[in-house]
Enzyme design. Structure first.
Site, PDB file in Angstrom:
ATOM      1  N   HIS A  97       0.855  -1.195   0.000  1.00 34.61           N
ATOM      2  CA  HIS A  97       0.000   0.000   0.000  1.00 34.61           C
ATOM      3  C   HIS A  97       0.889   1.243   0.000  1.00 34.61           C
ATOM      4  CE1 HIS A  97      -2.913   3.044   1.106  1.00 34.61           C
ATOM      5  NE2 HIS A  97      -3.852   2.183   0.750  1.00 34.61           N
ATOM      6  N   GLU A 167      -3.874   1.384  -7.683  1.00 35.83           N
ATOM      7  CA  GLU A 167      -4.297   2.584  -6.971  1.00 35.83           C
ATOM      8  C   GLU A 167      -3.402   3.765  -7.351  1.00 35.83           C
ATOM      9  OE1 GLU A 167      -6.265   1.941  -3.054  1.00 35.83           O
ATOM     10  OE2 GLU A 167      -4.211   1.340  -2.663  1.00 35.83           O
ATOM     11  N   GLY A 173      -7.499   8.873  -0.811  1.00 37.29           N
ATOM     12  CA  GLY A 173      -7.838   9.881   0.189  1.00 37.29           C
ATOM     13  C   GLY A 173      -8.120  11.232  -0.445  1.00 37.29           C
TER      14      GLY A 173
HETATM   15  P1  PGA Z   1      -9.709   5.898  -0.013  1.00 30.47           P
HETATM   16  O1  PGA Z   1      -8.461   4.956   0.296  1.00 30.47           O
HETATM   17  O2  PGA Z   1     -10.817   4.994  -0.537  1.00 30.47           O
HETATM   18  O3  PGA Z   1     -10.039   6.512   1.281  1.00 30.47           O
HETATM   19  O4  PGA Z   1      -9.275   6.867  -1.059  1.00 30.47           O
HETATM   20  C1  PGA Z   1      -8.056   4.014  -0.622  1.00 30.47           C
HETATM   21  C2  PGA Z   1      -6.910   3.200  -0.073  1.00 30.47           C
HETATM   22  O5  PGA Z   1      -6.898   2.745   1.066  1.00 30.47           O
HETATM   23  O6  PGA Z   1      -5.987   2.973  -0.784  1.00 30.47           O
END
Ligand code: PGA
Length: 254
Positions: A97, A167, A173
């Site tokens: 992550h 991602e 976020g």
């Molecule tokens: P989010 O986080 O959905 O709050 O943007 C995504 C993630 O944990 O990678």
């Protein structure tokens, strides 16, 4: 689980208490009632994993972990091994992550973690994604390079067990997710890089998720237009009502 779309709920460092974790997990299990096309992997912080595990098996409900050690066992104070997680009933583990990468997990560390996760019989959810986008397309090479380095040393058999969570870091976020059309392009690109590493079949068969500001409003479009196998959800996964709506929206995508 294969016919179900996979929704990973990454709780990050939430909620504040064990009781609250129990409540969120219970509500998430209840949200799955009547839904046949989605599966959920909730990934609570380590001390709350037992709060999420239920005695009764709920179809489509799984518990994952957010952390794992690169070590197997022994004198590593503060570390948690993949085998320990497996023995608790965890089925998936997140590796790579961007928040963990920022805290020090290099590609090499992530690669070692993937190997430990697979060795313990668990499914790695491997996060990859570019930091930013670039008009000239330099982000594509950066992403390809990250995928190659993250899977360096991982055998084809092990890589085939991995779920890839694409991602874009700038969308995590954030206020808005990546446009679904672009999610489609990027997921194809991720498959292409994976195919170059492990062969076309592995690339085609790999489960690719999208993550970054997914919510109940954009989830269905991202699934439909982005043609991904599932979603990786942060903030919305600890908000019971929002997550329930999100699951329903994805379940309805044919
Ligand atoms: P989010 O986080 O959905 O709050 O943007 C995504 C993630 O944990 O990678």
């Amino acid at each position: 689980m294969s016919h179900r779309k996979l929704i990973v709920g990454n709780w990050k460092m939430n909620p504040a208490s064990f009781e609250e974790a129990k409540r969120i997990a219970k509500q998430t299990r209840a949200s799955l009632a009547g839904l046949e096309h989605v599966a959920v992997v909730v990934c609570p912080p380590l001390p709350f994993i037992s709060a999420a595990l239920s005695k009764a098996s709920v179809p489509g409900f799984h518990v994952g972990a957010q952390i794992v050690s690169v070590e197997e066992s022994g004198p590593h104070t503060g570390q948690v091994s993949a085998r320990m997680l497996a023995s608790m009933g965890v089925s998936h583990v997140v590796a790579g992550h961007s928040e963990a990468r920022r805290a020090g997990d290099t590609d090499e560390i992530v690669s070692k973690k993937i190997a430990r996760i697979v060795d313990a019989g668990l499914t790695p959810i491997v996060c990859v994604g570019e930091e930013s986008r670039d008009e000239g397309g330099a982000h594509l090479e950066a992403l390809a390079d990250q995928i190659r380095k993250t899977f360096a040393g991982i055998s084809e058999a092990a890589a085939r067990k991995a779920i890839i969570a694409y991602e874009p870091v700038w969308a995590i976020g954030a206020k808005a997710a990546m446009q679904p059309e672009v999610v489609y392009e990027m997921s194809l690109f991720v498959r292409k890089v994976f195919s170059d590493l492990y062969g076309q079949e592995a690339g085609m068969k790999a489960l690719v998720l999208y993550g970054g500001s997914v919510d109940a409003r954009n989830a269905a479009d991202i699934m439909r237009v982005g043609k991904v196998d599932g979603l990786f959800v942060g903030r919305q996964s600890v908000i019971a009502t929002g997550f329930k709506e999100l699951l329903k929206a994805v379940d309805a995508v044919s």
